[in-house]
Design a protein around this motif. Structure first.
Motif, PDB file in Angstrom:
ATOM      1  N   ALA A 167      19.396  -5.971 -15.208  1.00 32.27           N
ATOM      2  CA  ALA A 167      20.450  -7.199 -15.004  1.00 32.27           C
ATOM      3  C   ALA A 167      20.638  -8.000 -16.021  1.00 32.27           C
ATOM      4  O   ALA A 167      21.586  -8.712 -16.614  1.00 32.27           O
ATOM      5  CB  ALA A 167      20.148  -7.932 -13.816  1.00 32.27           C
ATOM      6  N   ILE A 168      19.365  -8.280 -16.809  1.00 31.68           N
ATOM      7  CA  ILE A 168      19.320  -9.382 -17.946  1.00 31.68           C
ATOM      8  C   ILE A 168      20.207  -8.585 -19.002  1.00 31.68           C
ATOM      9  O   ILE A 168      20.870  -9.370 -19.634  1.00 31.68           O
ATOM     10  CB  ILE A 168      17.816  -9.869 -18.351  1.00 31.68           C
ATOM     11  N   CYS A 169      19.989  -7.440 -19.201  1.00 26.57           N
ATOM     12  CA  CYS A 169      20.642  -6.626 -20.212  1.00 26.57           C
ATOM     13  C   CYS A 169      22.233  -7.038 -20.166  1.00 26.57           C
ATOM     14  O   CYS A 169      23.110  -6.912 -20.990  1.00 26.57           O
ATOM     15  CB  CYS A 169      20.296  -5.255 -20.442  1.00 26.57           C
ATOM     16  N   GLN A 170      22.473  -6.703 -18.765  1.00 24.72           N
ATOM     17  CA  GLN A 170      23.733  -6.652 -18.387  1.00 24.72           C
ATOM     18  C   GLN A 170      24.540  -8.046 -18.533  1.00 24.72           C
ATOM     19  O   GLN A 170      25.554  -8.383 -19.199  1.00 24.72           O
ATOM     20  CB  GLN A 170      24.382  -6.282 -16.966  1.00 24.72           C
ATOM     21  N   ALA A 171      23.800  -8.976 -18.585  1.00 19.23           N
ATOM     22  CA  ALA A 171      24.241 -10.482 -18.816  1.00 19.23           C
ATOM     23  C   ALA A 171      24.394 -10.874 -20.228  1.00 19.23           C
ATOM     24  O   ALA A 171      25.248 -11.624 -20.556  1.00 19.23           O
ATOM     25  CB  ALA A 171      23.356 -11.370 -18.165  1.00 19.23           C
ATOM     26  N   ALA A 172      23.779  -9.828 -21.172  1.00 17.89           N
ATOM     27  CA  ALA A 172      23.894 -10.392 -22.606  1.00 17.89           C
ATOM     28  C   ALA A 172      25.064  -9.289 -23.134  1.00 17.89           C
ATOM     29  O   ALA A 172      25.386  -9.942 -24.174  1.00 17.89           O
ATOM     30  CB  ALA A 172      22.493  -9.794 -23.157  1.00 17.89           C
ATOM     31  N   ILE A 173      25.642  -8.727 -22.369  1.00 22.54           N
ATOM     32  CA  ILE A 173      26.992  -7.912 -23.238  1.00 22.54           C
ATOM     33  C   ILE A 173      28.248  -8.648 -22.981  1.00 22.54           C
ATOM     34  O   ILE A 173      28.561  -9.312 -21.910  1.00 22.54           O
ATOM     35  CB  ILE A 173      27.084  -6.599 -22.256  1.00 22.54           C
TER      36      ILE A 173
END
Ligand code: PGA
Length: 246
Positions: free
Chosen positions: A240-246
Motif C-alpha cells: 500500500a505504501i509503494c502504491q502511494a508513492a507512484i
C-alpha cells in the motif's frame, strides 16, 4: 526540472524469518510497480533469497574498511558480491547504538560508492534538538560531513533519507508540513553545493510511515519516497505504501 523516480525502501532492521521472506517475495512478485524503485534491506543473511527472485536489495550497514580482520562487520566487497545495489548508512540506530560519528558515516558512504553501492545516507534530529529549534543546524552538520568527504560526482550517486529520531518506530509521524520543511532545507543545502545535484537527488522520508499517512507525505514537493521500517515487515502495508508513492 528533472523528474526524480520515486523510491520506497524497506528497512527490516534485525527482523524477519525465512517464511516472511518467502511470503513477501511471492506477494510482491505478483504486483510489479512501474515507475517506482522498490528496494528491500533485510538482515544480510537473507539477501541472497531476495536476489534469487530478482529483487533490488540493500545492506543496512557497511564497514568503512576493506576486507580484513574486522569481526562482525560487513564490507562493500561482500555486499556487492551478495547482490546488493544499495546500502543504508548512518541510520540513527547505528549512530546511537554504535557511536557512529558524522565523519564515520561519510567514510562509509565513500566506501559504498567505491564498491558501486548506492548509499542511502540517513540524517535526522532527536526530539530535544527539535524542541530547541536546532533542526537545521543539526541536520546541516550531518550533511556537511558528507559534503566534505564526497565530490559532486560522488554525491550525485547518493540518496538522502530524512528520519527524525522521535518518529522512528514510535507511531508519531512528522506532519507532511514538518517533513517538507526539513526536506526543503536538505534540498537547499544540496543546491548550495551544486544546483543540478539538488534537482537530481532523491530525498526519502522515514519515521512511522504507514498506509494511512504515506500519500500525504509523498505528495510533498521535496519528498521523493520513503524509508520504511515497521510497515515493511507487513507485506500488504508495504505494498500500500509503494502504491502511494507512484
Ligand atoms: P519506522 O522505521 O518506519 O518503523 O518508524 C523507519 C526506519 O527506521 O528506517
Amino acid at each position: 526540472m528533472i523528474k526524480r523516480t520515486p523510491m520506497v525502501a524497506g528497512n527490516w532492521k534485525m527482523n524477519g524469518s525465512r517464511s516472511l521472506v518467502e511470503s513477501f517475495v511471492n506477494t510482491l512478485n505478483d504486483r510489479p510497480f512501474n515507475g517506482l524503485d522498490v528496494v528491500v534491506c533485510p538482515p544480510v543473511g537473507y539477501l541472497s533469497f531476495f536476489v534469487a527472485e530478482c529483487f533490488s536489495v540493500g545492506g543496512q550497514d557497511i564497514s568503512d574498511q576493506d576486507n580484513g580482520a574486522h569481526t562482525g562487520d560487513i564490507s562493500g566487497e561482500i555486499l556487492t558480491e551478495l547482490g546488493a545495489s544499495y546500502v543504508i548508512v548512518g541510520h540513527s540506530e547505528r549512530r546511537e547504538n554504535h557511536g557512529e560519528s558524522n565523519e564515520l558515516v561519510a567514510k562509509k558512504a565513500l566506501k559504498a560508492l567505491d564498491n558501486n553501492l548506492i548509499p542511502i545516507i540517513c540524517v535526522g534530529e532527536s526530539l530535544k534538538v527539535r524542541e530547541d529549534n536546532k533542526v537545521n543546524e543539526f541536520v546541516g552538520k550531518q550533511l556537511a560531513a558528507v559534503f566534505d568527504t564526497l565530490s559532486s560526482e560522488q554525491l550525485s550517486r547518493c540518496i538522502i533519507a530524512y528520519e527524525p529520531i522521535w518518529a522512528i518506530g514510535t507511531g508519531k509521524t512528522a506532519s507532511p508540513e514538518q517533513a517538507q520543511e526539513v526536506h526543503a532545507f536538505i534540498r537547499q543545502t544540496l543546491a548550495d553545493n551544486d544546483k543540478s545535484l539538488a534537482e537530481k537527488t532523491r530525498v526519502l522520508y522515514g519515521g512511522s510511515v504507514k498506509p494511512d499517512n504515506a500519500s500525504q507525505l509523498f505528495a510533498q514537493p521535496d519528498i521523493d519516497g520513503g524509508l520504511i521500517g515497521g510497515a515493511s515487515l507487513k507485506t500488504e502495508d508495504f505494498i500500500a505504501i509503494c502504491q502511494a508513492a507512484i
